[in-house]
Motif scaffolding. Structure first.
Motif, PDB file in Angstrom:
ATOM      1  N   ARG A  38       0.824  -1.222   0.000  1.00  0.00           N
ATOM      2  CA  ARG A  38       0.000   0.000   0.000  1.00  0.00           C
ATOM      3  C   ARG A  38       0.855   1.267   0.000  1.00  0.00           C
ATOM      4  N   VAL A  39       2.059   1.198   0.596  1.00  0.00           N
ATOM      5  CA  VAL A  39       2.896   2.407   0.707  1.00  0.00           C
ATOM      6  C   VAL A  39       4.172   2.313  -0.115  1.00  0.00           C
ATOM      7  N   GLU A  59       7.171  10.378   3.610  1.00  0.00           N
ATOM      8  CA  GLU A  59       6.200   9.888   2.631  1.00  0.00           C
ATOM      9  C   GLU A  59       5.459   8.655   3.148  1.00  0.00           C
ATOM     10  N   GLY A  63       1.502   8.136   4.175  1.00  0.00           N
ATOM     11  CA  GLY A  63       0.729   7.013   3.653  1.00  0.00           C
ATOM     12  C   GLY A  63       0.052   6.218   4.747  1.00  0.00           C
ATOM     13  N   GLU A  66      -2.995   8.210   5.991  1.00  0.00           N
ATOM     14  CA  GLU A  66      -4.120   8.160   5.044  1.00  0.00           C
ATOM     15  C   GLU A  66      -4.785   6.795   5.065  1.00  0.00           C
TER      16      GLU A  66
END
Length: 269
Positions: A38-39, A59, A63, A66
């Motif tokens: 996912r990241v 970053e 992620g 979110e």
């Protein structure tokens, strides 16, 4: 599969980060591989973060927030991890670097940290470090480069000695990648890179940085033993650094010639 190592989230920021990431991952019923996908990292990397063996990045932290529906929880925790991994003597430098509107920096020994690739950084920091600690130091140094990619990046002027460029760190492949990185950064409108040739008629004894701010006096920094040294606030010493930087820059190669030299070094490795 062995039993997962339990972390005590009270002992450090990086331990809290790993502990909470595992908590939210399991709450979302995701495997390490699934979360990594996912990241944009491997499941192994997620495992290293959860066991505090490796720090994360801004970053990835964004992620995670979110994905788990959190209000900048991991983003804010990342800053505590970063501060924790920065040696106490260097924290004032990193703070000034992050706030500065412009920086002027001379380095006679190595390519400056803000311009280093991950591989170059790892080789520079490797001596005497265990693997886990080494990766934390590498991540902390690379995290400083976030200022290069923000919406309002600072103006940066670097003068690097030719000998620092020719010094082989980690082998030809590492150096080729590093030279390419320098050429890429030199094309950015806010970054200027000069090379001080070996035959330049100026002989500074060490590296230094001048920080300039929008609404505050300049600060200076001159390297001491092992890089340790306080920030300089007094007007006269800072003026001395400005004069020295201008002298060094005046004898350095122009930007186009500097890029040509870096390119020649890259092609010759």
């Amino acid at each position: 599969m062995g039993r997962e190592r339990e972390l005590d989230p009270r002992v450090s920021a990086i331990a809290q980060y790993g502990y909470r990431l595992r908590y939210y991952r399991k709450k979302a019923n995701l495997s390490q591989d699934a979360l990594g996908a996912r990241v944009g990292v491997t499941g192994q990397m997620i495992g290293h973060i959860e066991t505090a063996k490796r720090p994360t990045t801004p970053e990835m932290s964004k992620g995670f927030d979110e994905l788990f529906g959190l209000d900048a929880y991991f983003e804010e925790l990342w800053w505590h991890v970063r501060r924790e991994q920065t040696p106490s003597w260097f924290r004032d430098y990193v703070a000034a670097e992050a706030r500065a509107a412009s920086l002027r920096l001379f380095n006679p020994l190595l390519i400056p940290g803000l311009l280093q690739t991950e591989a170059y950084t790892r080789e520079v920091l490797r001596a005497g470090q265990q693997d886990g600690k080494l990766e934390q130091l590498v991540a902390a140094r690379l995290a400083r480069q976030e200022i290069l990619n923000r919406e309002d990046p600072p103006w940066l002027v670097f003068v690097i000695s030719e000998s620092a460029l020719r010094r082989v760190v980690g082998g030809p492949e590492v150096m080729r990648e590093q030279y390419a990185r320098l050429l890429e950064l030199a094309e950015r409108p806010n970054i200027t890179i000069h090379v001080l040739p070996d035959d330049a008629p100026v002989y500074p004894s060490g590296g230094f940085t001048i920080f300039s701010f929008d609404e505050a006096p300049d600060l200076g920094y001159a390297e001491a033993v092992n890089g340790h040294g306080p920030l300089i606030e007094q007007r006269k010493p800072i003026e001395g650094l400005r004069v020295m930087f201008d002298l060094i820059r005046s004898t350095a190669l122009p930007t186009a010639a500097s890029a040509d030299l870096i390119r020649a070094l890259m092609e010759g490795t």
